[in-house]
Design an enzyme around this catalytic site. Structure first.
Site, mmCIF file in Angstrom:
data_model
loop_
_atom_site.group_PDB
_atom_site.id
_atom_site.type_symbol
_atom_site.label_atom_id
_atom_site.label_comp_id
_atom_site.label_asym_id
_atom_site.label_seq_id
_atom_site.Cartn_x
_atom_site.Cartn_y
_atom_site.Cartn_z
ATOM 1 N N GLU A 130 0.933 -1.046 -0.031
ATOM 2 C CA GLU A 130 0.039 0.003 -0.052
ATOM 3 C C GLU A 130 0.809 1.308 0.120
ATOM 4 O O GLU A 130 1.725 1.425 0.994
ATOM 5 C CB GLU A 130 -0.906 0.098 1.214
ATOM 6 C CG GLU A 130 -1.630 1.175 1.572
ATOM 7 C CD GLU A 130 -2.363 1.268 2.676
ATOM 8 O OE1 GLU A 130 -2.561 2.296 3.352
ATOM 9 O OE2 GLU A 130 -2.680 0.306 3.344
ATOM 10 N N THR B 195 -3.990 6.123 2.049
ATOM 11 C CA THR B 195 -4.400 7.538 2.699
ATOM 12 C C THR B 195 -5.164 8.318 1.553
ATOM 13 O O THR B 195 -4.826 9.463 1.139
ATOM 14 C CB THR B 195 -3.283 7.970 2.949
ATOM 15 O OG1 THR B 195 -2.229 7.250 3.595
ATOM 16 C CG2 THR B 195 -3.615 9.261 3.962
ATOM 17 N N LYS C 248 -10.966 -1.384 6.886
ATOM 18 C CA LYS C 248 -9.680 -1.171 7.746
ATOM 19 C C LYS C 248 -10.107 -0.538 9.456
ATOM 20 O O LYS C 248 -10.593 0.520 9.132
ATOM 21 C CB LYS C 248 -8.651 -0.034 7.016
ATOM 22 C CG LYS C 248 -7.502 0.385 7.560
ATOM 23 C CD LYS C 248 -6.750 1.458 6.777
ATOM 24 C CE LYS C 248 -5.499 1.925 7.466
ATOM 25 N NZ LYS C 248 -4.727 2.630 6.503
#
Length: 217
Positions: A43, A71, A131
């Site tokens: 990621e 993000t 998440k």
């Protein structure tokens, strides 16, 4: 790679390293070190200067690595990352428009949530995996286990507080995979030219996942 395959690959590896760095070159070196340890899911966070360039280069140079964008706070950023090769999109928070954008492109989306209400809202909105961030702030694996009890159908990736020491505990609590940051992505070791430290830690995580699954089989 289609979305089903992406999610299954993520589940099989059992680990989603959160790659943060202060330059494109350092990010690429970290990616190589992690992949050398057998962890072929990454990621790349949008906090990395030149994050889009990192995703583009990894997509072109390392097709064996499943590259995702992290993000991601809005649908415009999600779209930009997808067009540059991101095969999954992760956020620390829940943005419904971002989920819609990922659905438009049939890309796996993993929004962030913390409370049971947020987690259910994300799941009902179409999150492929939620998440749980920051997991450590809510009690770590114990919190994850408590949430999974009434919501066994919701796939969760804990991020925040995951380490070699706590990985097995999070897996036992029902984690879909582990979101790992600084415990694996060791900037100090990389800056000192000791990429092998990151590679070895990646191998340790994979061994923990392997041992857990062997025990559950």
């Amino acid at each position: 790679m289609d979305k089903v395959t992406v999610l299954e690959t993520m589940r099989q590896i059992g680990l989603v390293p959160v790659l943060r760095a202060d330059s494109v070159d350092k990010a690429m070196a970290l990616a190589e070190a992690v992949a050398d340890g057998g962890v072929t899911v990454l990621e790349v966070t949008m906090t990395v200067p030149g994050a889009i360039e990192v995703m583009r280069r990894l997509a072109q140079q390392r097709p064996d690595i499943l590259v995702g964008a992290g993000t991601v706070l809005d649908p415009e950023t999600a779209r930009m990352c997808i067009l540059e090769g991101a095969q999954f999109v992760v956020s620390p928070a829940l943005n419904l428009k971002t989920i819609e954008m990922c659905h438009r492109y049939s890309i796996a989306v993993l929004p962030g949530a913390l409370t049971p209400t947020e987690i259910v809202t994300a799941w009902q909105a179409g999150a492929d995996v939620v998440k749980v961030f920051p997991a450590s702030a809510m009690g770590g694996a114990k919190y994850l286990k408590a949430v999974k009890a009434p919501l066994p159908q919701v796939e969760l990736i804990p991020t925040g507080g995951v380490s070699v020491a706590t990985a097995h505990e999070f897996l036992e609590a029902g984690a879909f995979a582990l979101g790992v940051g600084g415990d694996l992505v060791d900037h100090k070791a990389m800056n000192e030219g000791r990429a092998h430290v990151v590679t070895e830690t990646a191998r340790k995580y994979l061994e923990i996942v392997k041992e857990y699954r062997a025990k559950k089989a």
